[in-house]
Scaffold this active site. Structure first.
Site, PDB file in Angstrom:
ATOM      1  CE  LYS A  31      -3.871  -2.726   2.476  1.00  0.00           C
ATOM      2  NZ  LYS A  31      -4.535  -2.840   3.609  1.00  0.00           N
ATOM      3  CD  GLN A  36      -3.758  -4.259   5.480  1.00  0.00           C
ATOM      4  OE1 GLN A  36      -3.775  -2.989   5.446  1.00  0.00           O
ATOM      5  NE2 GLN A  36      -3.904  -5.516   5.874  1.00  0.00           N
ATOM      6  CG  ASP A  69      -9.954  -1.416   3.858  1.00  0.00           C
ATOM      7  OD1 ASP A  69      -9.810  -0.993   2.849  1.00  0.00           O
ATOM      8  OD2 ASP A  69      -9.443  -1.725   4.985  1.00  0.00           O
TER       9      ASP A  69
END
Ligand code: NAP
Length: 276
Positions: free
Chosen positions: A48, A92, A115
């Site tokens: 990322k 994450q 997300d």
């Protein structure tokens, strides 16, 4: 059989994101929060970071070890919510089991939820008016669009019912007028469903769960699964399906690179929402 080339398509999308980012007054910033020591997560976060750099975006990484109190992580997310320079925030996953993942995720401001995993973002998908579709399902939709795979009236079978992949892609396929069947570990006689799929989306994490005997001629196969075995990466679908399918996403090089590209795209959407 045509390969659905996620690597190529994600490179195109990253070029578009870079051009957009260069046109903005401020550099878009993505904040990534990690908790614990998950090895795969380290690789994903590094990917990322590289992708942000390629697109002239910034990534801030806040890393906490497993002894950190949940309240401290929540406090940091609240600070990031308030920080006007931060456009997107992600937690994450996975994080260690002792934490309340849902509670931490739901601390993220829905306007920065790139997300798409807060209850608000997930509820909006249900209502067919999503702002942030989770990155993997969004990447799959982008593949359908690019390769002009129309879902209307087709039978889509999804295997795997996670909040991250299975459930949102099921809803998005329904929104595109597909007839959708959802399978999971308790499904009896999986083959009965996979053999009837015009489009088969497999998000399980079991090496080569699906092979050519289980699919229909000319089916579209989307393989989300990633299993790391002795340093090698395998998908959920045996490559032997290539002799029978019309389209297949390779692993690696299919859905994976699209997921990262969609995170960048969602961060640009967040930037625009916050700066309009
Ligand atoms: P998850 O939360 O572990 O969900 C797995 C799903 O598979 C569950 O719904 C489970 O059923 C179902 N399942 C397990 N064994 C099965 C079987 N034998 N037959 C049918 N269904 C079965 O996983 P996830 O987060 O959705 O991820 C799935 C896979 O995709 C993993 O390999 C992950 O690494 C990969 N992934 C890849 C990307 C990418 O960018 N390429 C992104 C995200 C995830 P139950 O609900 O009944 O337990």
């Amino acid at each position: 059989m045509e390969k659905l080339d996620g690597k190529l398509l994600s490179a195109k999308i990253k070029d578009e994101v870079k051009a957009l980012s260069d046109s903005y007054k401020q550099t878009p910033i993505l904040a990534v929060v990690t908790v614990g020591d998950d090895e795969a997560s380290k690789v994903y976060v590094e990917n990322k970071r590289k992708a942000c750099e390629q697109c002239d975006m910034s990534m801030m990484h806040f890393s906490y070890d497993e002894s950190t109190r949940e309240s401290e992580i929540i406090k940091k997310i609240k600070e990031l919510n308030k920080d006007k320079s931060v456009n997107g925030i992600i937690l994450q996953l996975p994080i260690p089991k002792k934490y309340n993942t849902k509670k931490i995720l739901n601390t993220i401001d829905p306007k920065k939820d790139v997300d798409g995993l807060t209850d608000i973002s997930q509820g909006k998908i249900m209502g067919g008016n999503s702002t942030f579709v989770p990155c993997t399902p969004k990447g799959i939709l982008e593949i359908f669009d690019y390769y002009k795979i129309d879902l209307e009236g087709r039978h889509v079978v999804v295997i795997g019912r996670s909040d991250l992949v299975g459930k949102p892609i099921m809803l998005e396929c329904i929104n595109r007028n597909a007839t959708v069947t959802m399978c999971h570990s308790k499904t009896k006689n999986l083959e009965k469903y996979t053999k009837d799929a015009d489009v088969l989306i497999v998000a399980v994490g079991k090496k080569h769960l699906i092979d050519k005997t289980m699919i229909k001629d000319n089916a579209v196969i989307i393989d989300v699964g990633i299993s790391r075995i002795e340093g090698k990466i395998y998908g959920d679908v045996n490559p032997d399906v290539e002799s029978k399918a019309s389209y297949v996403t390779p692993v690696p090089g299919g859905v994976g690179p699209m997921t990262v590209a969609m995170l960048l795209k969602n961060t640009m959407i967040a930037y625009e929402l916050q700066n309009k």
